[in-house]
Design a protein around this motif. Structure first.
Motif, short mmCIF file in Angstrom:
data_model
loop_
_atom_site.label_atom_id
_atom_site.label_comp_id
_atom_site.label_asym_id
_atom_site.label_seq_id
_atom_site.Cartn_x
_atom_site.Cartn_y
_atom_site.Cartn_z
N VAL A 58 0.86 -1.18 0.00
CA VAL A 58 0.00 0.00 0.00
C VAL A 58 0.90 1.23 0.00
O VAL A 58 1.90 1.28 0.73
N THR A 59 0.55 2.21 -0.83
CA THR A 59 1.32 3.45 -0.90
C THR A 59 0.40 4.63 -1.06
O THR A 59 -0.66 4.52 -1.68
N PRO A 60 0.78 5.78 -0.49
CA PRO A 60 -0.01 6.99 -0.75
C PRO A 60 0.19 7.45 -2.19
O PRO A 60 1.22 7.15 -2.81
N GLU A 61 -0.78 8.17 -2.72
CA GLU A 61 -0.68 8.72 -4.07
C GLU A 61 0.36 9.85 -4.04
O GLU A 61 0.05 10.98 -3.68
N ALA A 62 1.60 9.50 -4.37
CA ALA A 62 2.72 10.43 -4.28
C ALA A 62 3.88 9.89 -5.10
O ALA A 62 3.71 8.98 -5.91
N LYS A 63 5.06 10.43 -4.81
CA LYS A 63 6.25 10.03 -5.57
C LYS A 63 6.65 8.57 -5.35
O LYS A 63 7.53 8.05 -6.01
N SER A 64 5.98 7.90 -4.43
CA SER A 64 6.29 6.50 -4.13
C SER A 64 5.59 5.52 -5.08
O SER A 64 5.87 4.32 -5.04
N VAL A 127 4.54 1.42 1.77
CA VAL A 127 5.75 1.90 1.10
C VAL A 127 5.61 3.39 0.80
O VAL A 127 4.57 3.84 0.33
N ASP A 128 6.67 4.13 1.09
CA ASP A 128 6.75 5.55 0.74
C ASP A 128 8.13 5.81 0.15
O ASP A 128 9.00 4.93 0.20
N ASP A 129 8.34 6.99 -0.42
CA ASP A 129 9.65 7.30 -1.00
C ASP A 129 10.63 7.78 0.06
O ASP A 129 11.78 7.36 0.10
N VAL A 130 10.16 8.65 0.95
CA VAL A 130 10.98 9.18 2.04
C VAL A 130 10.09 9.25 3.28
O VAL A 130 8.96 9.71 3.22
N ILE A 131 10.62 8.78 4.40
CA ILE A 131 9.92 8.95 5.67
C ILE A 131 10.64 10.06 6.41
O ILE A 131 11.84 9.98 6.65
N SER A 132 9.89 11.12 6.73
CA SER A 132 10.48 12.28 7.40
C SER A 132 9.79 12.51 8.73
O SER A 132 10.18 11.96 9.74
N THR A 133 8.72 13.29 8.72
CA THR A 133 8.01 13.55 9.97
C THR A 133 7.18 12.35 10.41
O THR A 133 6.82 12.23 11.57
N GLY A 134 6.85 11.49 9.46
CA GLY A 134 6.04 10.32 9.75
C GLY A 134 4.55 10.58 9.64
O GLY A 134 3.74 9.67 9.85
N GLU A 135 4.15 11.80 9.30
CA GLU A 135 2.73 12.15 9.20
C GLU A 135 2.03 11.38 8.08
O GLU A 135 0.94 10.85 8.28
N SER A 136 2.63 11.35 6.90
CA SER A 136 2.02 10.61 5.78
C SER A 136 1.90 9.14 6.13
O SER A 136 0.89 8.50 5.85
N LEU A 137 2.95 8.61 6.72
CA LEU A 137 2.98 7.20 7.12
C LEU A 137 1.88 6.91 8.14
O LEU A 137 1.15 5.92 8.01
N ALA A 138 1.74 7.77 9.14
CA ALA A 138 0.71 7.57 10.17
C ALA A 138 -0.68 7.57 9.56
O ALA A 138 -1.55 6.78 9.96
N SER A 139 -0.90 8.42 8.57
CA SER A 139 -2.21 8.46 7.91
C SER A 139 -2.45 7.19 7.10
O SER A 139 -3.56 6.65 7.12
N ALA A 140 -1.43 6.70 6.41
CA ALA A 140 -1.57 5.45 5.66
C ALA A 140 -1.85 4.29 6.61
O ALA A 140 -2.67 3.42 6.30
N VAL A 141 -1.20 4.29 7.76
CA VAL A 141 -1.45 3.25 8.78
C VAL A 141 -2.91 3.28 9.21
O VAL A 141 -3.57 2.24 9.31
N LYS A 142 -3.46 4.48 9.44
CA LYS A 142 -4.87 4.60 9.84
C LYS A 142 -5.80 4.05 8.77
O LYS A 142 -6.79 3.38 9.08
#
Length: 180
Positions: A58-64, A127-142
């Protein structure tokens, strides 16, 4: 290499990344997989080696997206994109708010039941391209949890700044933040 770039060594390759200001106090080095097939293929292969067994990516709609596609191609596992907007074909989509470092405003991620229901009880790799603040990742987890998916790992080629200290993510290399 000059002051406006950063030389990255990853997955046996070297890339010179352009730096961009995200505030008056900080720059980031832009890691962009779009169009770089060699980098995408090598990062996908190295991440697959480091990740536990999974049923879906699973990936967010982004550069990943290219990375998720390539990991899907190499592993034979389906990938699912969590969208940034509702599409007419989505069946009763779940929405989760997200604030990321590069977007600089609140957005929403959406996943409809046509894809989300596939995740129920399955092993999911986010999967994401870069994990930084973790906000995008936390939303994908939800979003994955909303469909009762079992997250086995969250992975990205790069962990940026303090994210590199995290023990709950899989990544290939650290990417520094550049403070002015």
């Amino acid at each position: 290499m000059n002051n406006n770039t950063y030389k990255l060594k990853i997955a046996g390759l070297e890339r010179e990344l352009q730096k961009f200001a995200v505030s008056d106090k900080m720059d980031i080095a832009a890691f962009i997989l779009f169009g770089d097939v060699e980098l995408t293929e090598k990062c996908a292969a190295e991440l697959i080696k480091k990740c536990p067994e999974f049923d879906y990516i699973v990936t967010p709609e982004a550069k990943s997206i290219p990375l998720a596609y390539e990991m899907s191609r190499q592993s034979g596992k389906k990938y699912i994109v969590i969208r940034k907007g509702v599409k007419v074909y989505m069946d009763n989509p779940v929405a989760v708010a997200v604030n990321s470092l590069t977007t600089q405003r609140e957005q929403y991620l959406y996943l409809g039941h046509e894809d989300g229901d596939l995740l129920s009880g399955k092993r999911v790799l986010i999967v994401d391209d870069v994990i930084s603040t973790g906000e995008s990742l936390a939303s994908a987890v939800k979003v994955v949890h909303a469909f009762n998916g079992n997250i086995v790992a969250c992975a990205a080629p790069l962990a940026e700044g303090d994210a590199a200290k995290r023990k709950d993510i899989v990544f290939l290399e650290k990417l520094p933040l550049f403070f002015k």
